[in-house]
Design an enzyme around this catalytic site. Structure first.
Site, short mmCIF file in Angstrom:
data_model
loop_
_atom_site.label_atom_id
_atom_site.label_comp_id
_atom_site.label_asym_id
_atom_site.label_seq_id
_atom_site.Cartn_x
_atom_site.Cartn_y
_atom_site.Cartn_z
N LYS A 64 0.85 -1.21 0.00
CA LYS A 64 0.00 0.00 0.00
C LYS A 64 0.88 1.26 0.00
O LYS A 64 0.64 2.19 -0.76
CB LYS A 64 -0.88 0.06 1.26
N ARG A 141 -9.37 1.22 9.03
CA ARG A 141 -9.05 -0.18 9.23
C ARG A 141 -10.16 -0.91 9.99
O ARG A 141 -10.07 -2.11 10.21
CB ARG A 141 -7.79 -0.27 10.07
N ARG A 175 11.19 -7.04 4.53
CA ARG A 175 11.14 -5.57 4.52
C ARG A 175 12.27 -4.97 5.35
O ARG A 175 12.53 -5.42 6.46
CB ARG A 175 9.77 -5.15 5.07
N ARG A 219 11.40 -3.47 11.00
CA ARG A 219 10.34 -3.03 11.93
C ARG A 219 10.13 -4.08 13.01
O ARG A 219 10.12 -5.27 12.72
CB ARG A 219 9.02 -2.86 11.15
N ARG A 230 -1.10 -9.88 12.63
CA ARG A 230 -1.63 -8.72 11.90
C ARG A 230 -2.54 -9.16 10.76
O ARG A 230 -3.57 -8.54 10.49
CB ARG A 230 -0.47 -7.86 11.36
N1 LIG Z 1 -6.19 2.84 11.10
C1 LIG Z 1 -5.57 2.22 12.13
N2 LIG Z 1 -6.29 1.77 13.19
C2 LIG Z 1 -5.71 1.17 14.23
N3 LIG Z 1 -4.36 0.93 14.32
C3 LIG Z 1 -3.59 1.36 13.28
C4 LIG Z 1 -4.15 2.02 12.14
N4 LIG Z 1 -3.15 2.34 11.28
C5 LIG Z 1 -2.01 1.88 11.85
N5 LIG Z 1 -2.27 1.29 13.04
C6 LIG Z 1 -1.27 0.68 13.97
O1 LIG Z 1 0.02 0.83 13.41
C7 LIG Z 1 0.59 -0.45 13.07
C8 LIG Z 1 1.40 -0.33 11.80
O2 LIG Z 1 0.56 0.07 10.74
P1 LIG Z 1 0.99 -0.12 9.21
O3 LIG Z 1 2.33 0.47 9.01
O4 LIG Z 1 -0.12 0.40 8.38
O5 LIG Z 1 1.16 -1.68 9.13
P2 LIG Z 1 0.79 -2.84 8.12
O6 LIG Z 1 2.09 -3.21 7.50
O7 LIG Z 1 0.31 -3.89 9.10
O8 LIG Z 1 -0.26 -2.43 7.12
C9 LIG Z 1 -0.61 -1.37 12.99
O9 LIG Z 1 -0.26 -2.74 13.22
C10 LIG Z 1 -1.49 -0.82 14.11
O10 LIG Z 1 -1.01 -1.20 15.38
#
Ligand SMILES: Nc1ncnc2c1ncn2[C@@H]1O[C@H](COP(=O)(O)OP(=O)(O)O)[C@@H](O)[C@H]1O
Length: 284
Positions: A64, A141, A175, A219, A230
């Site tokens: 994304k 989300r 990653r 990360r 996740r």
């Molecule tokens: N919209 C959201 N609602 C709740 N938690 C979020 C949201 N966006 C990010 N997070 C938190 O930040 C973390 C990392 O997000 P992100 O970088 O988007 O990871 P991913 O690679 O899982 O898509 C998520 O696992 C969550 O803990």
């Protein structure tokens, strides 16, 4: 044949309202409806001619951030990733950051209230700098987040990026991020054979330039157990968001055919965009 719609001057966005809307948002069951046909855009651009307001959905590791960031440059709108906002808070050493560390490192979602407060601050700061339009990545989300967003603004298009689960796990584990320039790389070399009629997928590694090699970090939430958690949470909490937007006829499903060299041109084609075009033109 698609018509070219020009994007006019920035208009101010109503996002300063988002915090207030949180308290009044109602939670309803997600709507089930038809899938939007691939190769056919829903009415993606507001006929009033403001900058695009798009959302990118997809499982962890699908890419994304990569595609949303490229499109934001092409369309001259900010790319806003709530995961980045969360990581900034973690790295700031604030009390909130300390509270969030455990949640994020276990692969759980941050509460709707906290994430909306972080997003709201980011949008307000952007508004102050004259930003308009956005590509949201990682938000909404949950269905509740989607409903709140719907109360404050009109999303034009939701792009749902898809890859098979085994590819997602390999991509997350491969990653790497440069802790100096902040760019994302991937050391995984992916070669997954096709199964049950679905095509195989190959993705070459995206290796860092020499100056970043010694500065690569992983990360904390990209370990196998946390990635699986996740993915489980995505299926539970975020898949209903796909249904929510499918019901509104805004969901564009996009199965990534491979790495960036093959997927990027294909995505532009599906979106009726041309990299050679004037930056502020979108076909709808
Ligand atoms: N919209 C959201 N609602 C709740 N938690 C979020 C949201 N966006 C990010 N997070 C938190 O930040 C973390 C990392 O997000 P992100 O970088 O988007 O990871 P991913 O690679 O899982 O898509 C998520 O696992 C969550 O803990």
């Amino acid at each position: 044949m698609a018509a070219v719609i020009r994007l006019f001057r920035p208009s101010s966005s109503p996002f300063s309202l988002i915090r207030r809307s949180l308290s009044t948002a109602a939670v309803t069951e997600p709507v089930k409806s038809q899938t939007y046909p691939q190769n056919h855009l829903p009415p993606a651009v507001d006929p009033k001619g403001r900058n695009v307001q798009w959302v990118f959905l997809g499982c962890p590791g699908v890419g994304k951030g990569t595609y949303a960031s490229r499109l934001s440059t092409l369309l001259s709108v900010p790319h806003i990733a709530t995961g980045d906002l969360v990581r900034e808070e973690l790295n700031s050493g604030s009390n909130l950051g300390k509270q969030l560390a455990d949640i994020v490192n276990q692969g759980k979602l941050v509460s709707d209230e906290i994430i909306i407060s972080l997003l709201s601050k980011r949008l307000e700061a952007g508004e102050g700098k004259g930003e308009s339009g956005f590509i949201l990545d990682g938000f909404p989300r949950t269905v509740r987040q989607a409903e709140i967003l719907d109360e404050v603004t009109n999303i034009d298009l939701v792009v749902n990026l898809k890859l098979p689960e085994r590819v997602l796990i390999e991509k997350c584990l491969g990653r790497r991020i440069c802790n100096q320039c902040g760019k994302n790389f991937n050391v995984a070399s992916i070669n997954v054979k096709g199964e049950n009629g679905s095509p195989g997928i190959s993705m070459a590694p995206l290796l860092p330039p020499p100056q970043c090699v010694s500065k690569l970090i992983t990360r904390a939430d990209d370990t196998e157990d946390v990635v699986k958690e996740r993915l489980r949470i995505y299926n539970d909490k975020s898949q209903p968001v796909e249904d929510f937007y499918r019901g509104q006829g805004k969901l564009l499903e996009f199965d990534l055919p491979g790495g960036i060299p093959v997927s990027w041109p294909k995505l532009l084609e599906v979106l009726n965009l041309d990299e050679q075009d004037e930056k502020q033109s979108v076909a709808a």
